[in-house]
Every structure is written in structure tokens, then in C-alpha cells.
Design an enzyme around this catalytic site. Structure first.
Site, short mmCIF file in Angstrom:
data_model
loop_
_atom_site.label_atom_id
_atom_site.label_comp_id
_atom_site.label_asym_id
_atom_site.label_seq_id
_atom_site.Cartn_x
_atom_site.Cartn_y
_atom_site.Cartn_z
N ILE A 7 -6.89 2.54 -7.37
CA ILE A 7 -5.87 1.49 -7.41
C ILE A 7 -5.35 1.28 -6.00
O ILE A 7 -4.68 2.15 -5.44
CB ILE A 7 -4.74 1.86 -8.39
CG1 ILE A 7 -5.31 1.94 -9.81
CG2 ILE A 7 -3.60 0.82 -8.32
CD1 ILE A 7 -4.31 2.23 -10.89
N GLY A 55 -1.70 8.59 -5.10
CA GLY A 55 -1.81 7.88 -6.38
C GLY A 55 -3.16 8.04 -7.02
O GLY A 55 -3.69 9.15 -7.10
N ASP A 56 -3.73 6.94 -7.45
CA ASP A 56 -5.07 6.94 -8.02
C ASP A 56 -6.03 6.33 -7.00
O ASP A 56 -5.69 5.32 -6.39
CB ASP A 56 -5.08 6.11 -9.31
CG ASP A 56 -6.45 6.12 -9.95
OD1 ASP A 56 -6.68 6.97 -10.82
OD2 ASP A 56 -7.31 5.30 -9.56
N PRO A 68 1.64 10.32 -7.08
CA PRO A 68 2.65 9.58 -6.33
C PRO A 68 3.44 10.41 -5.33
O PRO A 68 4.31 9.89 -4.65
CB PRO A 68 3.57 9.04 -7.42
CG PRO A 68 3.42 9.99 -8.55
CD PRO A 68 2.02 10.51 -8.49
N ASP A 97 -4.89 11.18 3.52
CA ASP A 97 -4.22 9.97 3.99
C ASP A 97 -2.77 10.25 4.31
O ASP A 97 -2.19 11.23 3.88
CB ASP A 97 -4.21 8.93 2.87
CG ASP A 97 -5.51 8.18 2.81
OD1 ASP A 97 -6.37 8.42 3.69
OD2 ASP A 97 -5.66 7.35 1.90
N LYS A 121 -3.88 5.96 8.05
CA LYS A 121 -3.66 4.70 7.34
C LYS A 121 -2.20 4.54 6.97
O LYS A 121 -1.83 4.62 5.82
CB LYS A 121 -4.54 4.58 6.11
CG LYS A 121 -5.89 4.04 6.45
CD LYS A 121 -6.45 3.18 5.36
CE LYS A 121 -7.08 4.09 4.33
NZ LYS A 121 -7.78 3.44 3.27
N PRO A 172 -0.77 38.96 -52.27
CA PRO A 172 -0.41 38.34 -53.54
C PRO A 172 -0.37 36.81 -53.42
O PRO A 172 -0.78 36.10 -54.32
CB PRO A 172 0.99 38.90 -53.83
CG PRO A 172 1.11 40.13 -53.00
CD PRO A 172 0.24 39.93 -51.80
N ALA A 197 1.14 5.19 -8.44
CA ALA A 197 2.57 5.07 -8.12
C ALA A 197 3.33 4.33 -9.22
O ALA A 197 4.46 4.71 -9.56
CB ALA A 197 2.74 4.36 -6.78
N MET A 218 2.82 -2.02 -1.89
CA MET A 218 2.89 -2.43 -0.48
C MET A 218 3.69 -3.71 -0.31
O MET A 218 3.32 -4.60 0.44
CB MET A 218 1.47 -2.62 0.08
CG MET A 218 0.68 -1.33 0.11
SD MET A 218 -1.04 -1.53 0.59
CE MET A 218 -1.81 -1.90 -0.98
N1 SAH Z 1 -3.66 4.45 -4.61
C1 SAH Z 1 -2.22 4.42 -4.59
C2 SAH Z 1 -1.67 3.19 -3.92
C3 SAH Z 1 -2.03 3.06 -2.48
S1 SAH Z 1 -1.30 1.64 -1.74
C4 SAH Z 1 -1.69 4.56 -6.01
O1 SAH Z 1 -2.46 4.50 -6.97
O2 SAH Z 1 -0.49 4.76 -6.16
C5 SAH Z 1 0.15 2.30 -1.05
C6 SAH Z 1 1.37 1.78 -1.78
O3 SAH Z 1 1.57 2.52 -2.97
C7 SAH Z 1 2.66 1.95 -1.05
O4 SAH Z 1 2.86 0.93 -0.09
C8 SAH Z 1 3.65 1.83 -2.18
O5 SAH Z 1 3.82 0.49 -2.56
C9 SAH Z 1 2.92 2.53 -3.28
N2 SAH Z 1 3.35 3.93 -3.42
C10 SAH Z 1 2.62 5.03 -3.30
N3 SAH Z 1 3.36 6.13 -3.53
C11 SAH Z 1 4.59 5.70 -3.83
C12 SAH Z 1 5.82 6.33 -4.18
N4 SAH Z 1 5.92 7.66 -4.28
N5 SAH Z 1 6.89 5.56 -4.42
C13 SAH Z 1 6.81 4.23 -4.35
N6 SAH Z 1 5.69 3.58 -4.02
C14 SAH Z 1 4.59 4.29 -3.76
#
Ligand code: SAH
Length: 489
Positions: free
Chosen positions: A319, A315-316, A238, A261, A283, A54, A345, A396
Site C-alpha cells: 500500500i 505499514g503494508d 504503522p 525505510d 525515502k 457416573p 497506517a 502523504m
Molecule cells: N506502506 C505504508 C504507507 C507508506 S506512504 C502503509 O501501508 O502504511 C507513507 C505515508 O503513510 C505517510 O506519509 C503517512 O501518510 C502514512 N503513515 C505511515 N505511518 C503512519 C503513522 N504512524 N501515522 C500516520 N500516518 C502514517
């Protein structure tokens, strides 16, 4: 036991089938949201649909307006079923549902009554759609919620590109029959193609190349292809395994070899295929298990042996990860690759420490820099960093922190600018030390924060009081409990 020796099990009496209903007349009785879902499922399969009700809900009205279905604004009568090849009842009136069921059964028209297996002659599975690929899941009505849960688990693991792979296989089906008359040989051909280079190409977005390869493989006189390896450069995020991307998880489960790594958490490496070979390439600041050139050469060699190589980074990969250099060397050697981004991170830290990287009131730009010391000092473009309304994230940066804070003040940032250091962001033992450019170095030293840690400078740091939500597990011995500006958040 039947005479065939196949007994229908008590728990499993449905016959699983996919019906071809393209262009066939179908009927939905009911005009509410449940009816709308059923109607949409029918429309996706190409049913010529009539809805008897309906009144219609907004979604069904919309579908009627655009001409996707025909609406008969009336109550159901058994005569409505004439000509229909399938019918679904989804009204909120049990008597109507029952009369649809009875009428359909009398006419031998397959009928489904929403949420009522007794009245149905077929049930609708939970479907994962990657056209033309479909995965249908049924619990025989025992638990639709469980079926949906299973569907989302499978969804996470089945790449969207599987649908495109199926479509590609369909295009070459006839050619494969001409080339391999024997069905066993044909099956082997497709196994090699899908498990090998062709599948790999489609999944990493190189469909045209996959089609060319199939064409070549099916050409008269072509011999079997040598296996072709490839490299996946994957960002592992991260550290918290829940922050991996779906794509990362998918390729991790295909890898033959994993090169990882120091920053990649063991729980993440564990998600790789059980029987994949794992190689630690290190590393950790200055302690390298393998030099960069050795890593590059190893990846090239393994891929050329036909292996699927997973290069897993924290991380990426693009970066501060030297991912660009690794890919350059693969490209130079003609090794195919795919890059899977990860949560960097800074993004992980921002979310888990409650510090947005940009904010309309505090920061209009955000800069990522590395605080890695070269010959004991930091070489950064200080004038670009020491700007108002800007967030600076330093990767870092633990060792260089005192210099960093000093230089930012020397180049014009107020010494009272908020600043924080976040150790092990996103992980259960995340620690945040917050202060100002003037106070942070001493605070960080007192709490002996260690890498991996990120420094962040800017007004946005203040927001963490309001936006922090992550309260990792129990404090352990090394937790600094008595400092108000050190938080396990
Ligand atoms: N490719 C990574 C970075 C590599 S350089 C990215 O995109 O995150 C490594 C640095 O990343 C470390 O010395 C620190 O400064 C940072 N990092 C990575 N993991 C982290 C975390 N869980 N907490 C805080 N800093 C982090």
C-alpha cells in the site's frame, strides 16, 4: 553422587520421554471439563480411550457420541484398570483420585492425578503442537501457569511451517541414510538443508520445490549446494512494535541484512537479529538515501551472495510502498522472495483514533489515495472521491491538505463533512486534529502537524468521541493542551 557420577538434582527428578500410545488402551477417571482436556490429549496421541464416570460433561458426551471413546457410566473400581497401559484421574473427589492412584501404582500402570504430583507417577507437560513436531514444557509441577506462558512465547516464535519441515525431513530420512552412511556426514547434510534453501522454501510456503531440492541434493553424485539467498519484503506496520505480525518477527530474527525505510521506527529495526547488518535506504519525502533502482539492485546483489535479505517497510508493503516494483525486479532476476503483509497506517489509525473505516450507518466504502503532490498540485479523480457514504483516507497528505479539502467541496461534498488529520498514529505521541472540510486545513496548520500523518474524510470521523480508547502517555511540552479539537488520542 551415584556411582555413575550423575547425581539427580533436587529440583529435577523427572525423566522426560514421549510415549508411543497409538492403539493402546488408556483410562480416564472423571467426567468433568478437566477430564475432558486430558481425554482429548490422549485421543490426539491415538490412545484407545475408556472414560469411567457416573456422568459426563458436554464435551465428553460429544466425544462419546461420535465414537471417539467408550464411556462406562459408573463409579471407579480398581478392576477398571485391568489391561490399561496408562491412566489419568481427574475427578473432584480426592478419595476417588487417591484410590485410582493406589490401584495403578500396585499394578505398575503409569498414573497421573490432575493437579496432584504426589499421587502421580508421571506429569503432563504443556505441549506446543506442530505435528509431527512437539515441544513439551515442564516446570515439574512448580508453576503450570509459567509453563503455559513459556509455551505461548515459544509459540509466537516457532513458525507453523516447522511442523511441515519435520514432516518433509521424515519423508527423506531413509534416502539420506542411503546417501550418507556416516552419521556425522548425514547430520551435516541435514543442517545445511534445514538452515539453507530447503528450510527457507518450506517456511515460505514452497514445499514442492523444497522436496525437489532435497531429491536433487540426495541424488548419487550430487555435490553440496551453493547457499541460496532470498528477500523478505516485510510490512513493519504503522510504527508501534506491538503491531508487527508474528511472521514479521520470525523473519526478522533470521535476516542477515536489513534494508529499512525512513518510516520504520528504530525500536522495530532493533528487533532484527542482533548481528544482522543494517542499511538505511531512506525515502523521507524527497530526501532519498538510495534511489529506487539502487535499492532494487542492492537487494538482488545481496540475495545472489546467498544472504537472507529483510526489506523492511512501514505499514503494508503493497500500500503506497512501492513494494510491487521491488518484487518485480527480484522476480525478473530469479531471486526467491516472500511478502509479509503489515498493518497499514489507515488500519492502525482507525483502531487507535477510534475511527472505523466503514460503518453500516455512515460509510459503505473506503478509498485509500495518496496526496503526494506532483508539480505542486494534486491529481486525483475527484468525482470518485466526493461521494456520499464513503470514507476517504489520504496517505502523504499533509502538504496537500488545503487543496484536498477545497477540491472535495468543489466536487460536491458538504463543507461540513467531518475530517481529521492523525499524526504518528499508534505511537505514544499520536495526535488527532478533527474538524470539517472547511476548518481542518487551518486547524492542522495551527497545530503544525507533520508527516507521518493521515487525513481521513467522512461521517465516520464523528465516531471517535465514542470509540476512542487510546490515551498515550504523559503530555510533553509540545502538546497543544488548550484546544478542544486537538486530542492526544
Ligand atoms: N506502506 C505504508 C504507507 C507508506 S506512504 C502503509 O501501508 O502504511 C507513507 C505515508 O503513510 C505517510 O506519509 C503517512 O501518510 C502514512 N503513515 C505511515 N505511518 C503512519 C503513522 N504512524 N501515522 C500516520 N500516518 C502514517
Amino acid at each position: 553422587m551415584t556411582s555413575s557420577g550423575i547425581a539427580p538434582s533436587a529440583d529435577r527428578a523427572y525423566f522426560a520421554a514421549f510415549l508411543d500410545l497409538r492403539g493402546k488402551p488408556g483410562l480416564v477417571v472423571g467426567g468433568g471439563p478437566v477430564a475432558a482436556l486430558k481425554a482429548e490429549a490422549m485421543l490426539r496421541s491415538g490412545v484407545r480411550l475408556t472414560v469411567v464416570a457416573p456422568e459426563l460433561c458436554a464435551r465428553l458426551s460429544e466425544l462419546t457420541l461420535v465414537g471417539a471413546l467408550r464411556h462406562e457410566a459408573k463409579r471407579f473400581q480398581p478392576g477398571d484398570l485391568v489391561g490399561a497401559e496408562i491412566v489419568i484421574a481427574a475427578t473432584d473427589d480426592p478419595a476417588v483420585n487417591e484410590s485410582v492412584s493406589n490401584a495403578a501404582k500396585a499394578l505398575r500402570i503409569p498414573v497421573n492425578v490432575a493437579d496432584n504430583a504426589q499421587l502421580s507417577t508421571f506429569i503432563m507437560p504443556s505441549v506446543l503442537d506442530r505435528p509431527p513436531l512437539q515441544i513439551a514444557i515442564s516446570t515439574a509441577g512448580a508453576s503450570p501457569v509459567l509453563a503455559r506462558k513459556l509455551r505461548s512465547m515459544i509459540e509466537a516464535l516457532v513458525p507453523f511451517a516447522f511442523g511441515r519441515l519435520a514432516a518433509l525431513a521424515a519423508r527423506f530420512r531413509a534416502a539420506s541414510k542411503r546417501r550418507y552412511a556416516d552419521s556425522e556426514a548425514r547430520r551435516r547434510f541435514w543442517e545445511d538443508a534445514i538452515d539453507g534453501a530447503v528450510g527457507e522454501m518450506v517456511l515460505s510456503g514452497r514445499e514442492a520445490q523444497a522436496a525437489e531440492t532435497l531429491q536433487r541434493m540426495l541424488a548419487p553424485g550430487a555435490s553440496a549446494q551453493a547457499p541460496q539467498g532470498m528477500v523478505y519484503l516485510v510490512g513493519g506496520g504503522p510504527g508501534n512494535p506491538d503491531l508487527l505480525t508474528l511472521r514479521a518477527l520470525q523473519v526478522m530474527q533470521r535476516a542477515d541484512v536489513v534494508l529499512y525505510d525512513h518510516l520504520v521506527a528504530p525500536q522495530i529495526v532493533d528487533l532484527a537479529r542482533r548481528d544482522a547488518e543494517r542499511v538505511y535506504v531512506g525515502k523521507e519525502s524527497d530526501r532519498h538515501a538510495l534511489r529506487q533502482e539502487e535499492i532494487n539492485a542492492l537487494m538482488v546483489r545481496l540475495a545472489k551472495e546467498g544472504k537472507r535479505v529483510l526489506r523492511l517497510k512501514g505499514g503494508d508493503p503493497y500500500i503506497f510502498g512501492r513494494g510491487g516494483e521491488e518484487i518485480e525486479s527480484l522476480a525478473a532476476q530469479g531471486v526467491p522472495f516472500e511478502v509479509v503483509p503489515g498493518i497499514t497506517a489507515a488500519s492502525g489509525m482507525a483502531a487507535y483514533a477510534g475511527i472505523p473505516l466503514t460503518h453500516r450507518d455512515y460509510a459503505h466504502s473506503c478509498v485509500f489515495v495518496t496526496g503526494h503532490l506532483k508539480d505542486g498540485s494534486l491529481s486525483l479523480n475527484w468525482d470518485v472521491l466526493a461521494r456520499p457514504r464513503q470514507t476517504v483516507v489520504i496517505y502523504m497528505g499533509v502538504r496537500g491538505l488545503p487543496q484536498l479539502c477545497e477540491q472535495l467541496v468543489a466536487h460536491g461534498l458538504p463543507a461540513s463533512t467531518p475530517a481529521a488529520l492523525i499524526e504518528r498514529a499508534t505511537l505514544p505521541r499520536q495526535r488527532v486534529v478533527a474538524g470539517t472540510l472547511a476548518t481542518l486545513p487551518a486547524l492542522a496548520a495551527r497545530e503544525s502537524l507533520r508527516p507521518p500523518a493521515l487525513a481521513i474524510v467522512g461521517e465516520v470521523v464523528k465516531l471517535r468521541d465514542k470509540l476512542g480508547w487510546y490515551r498515550p502517555g504523559a503530555l510533553d511540552q509540545e502538546a497543544p493542551a488548550d484546544h478542544s479539537n486537538v486530542a492526544r488520542t
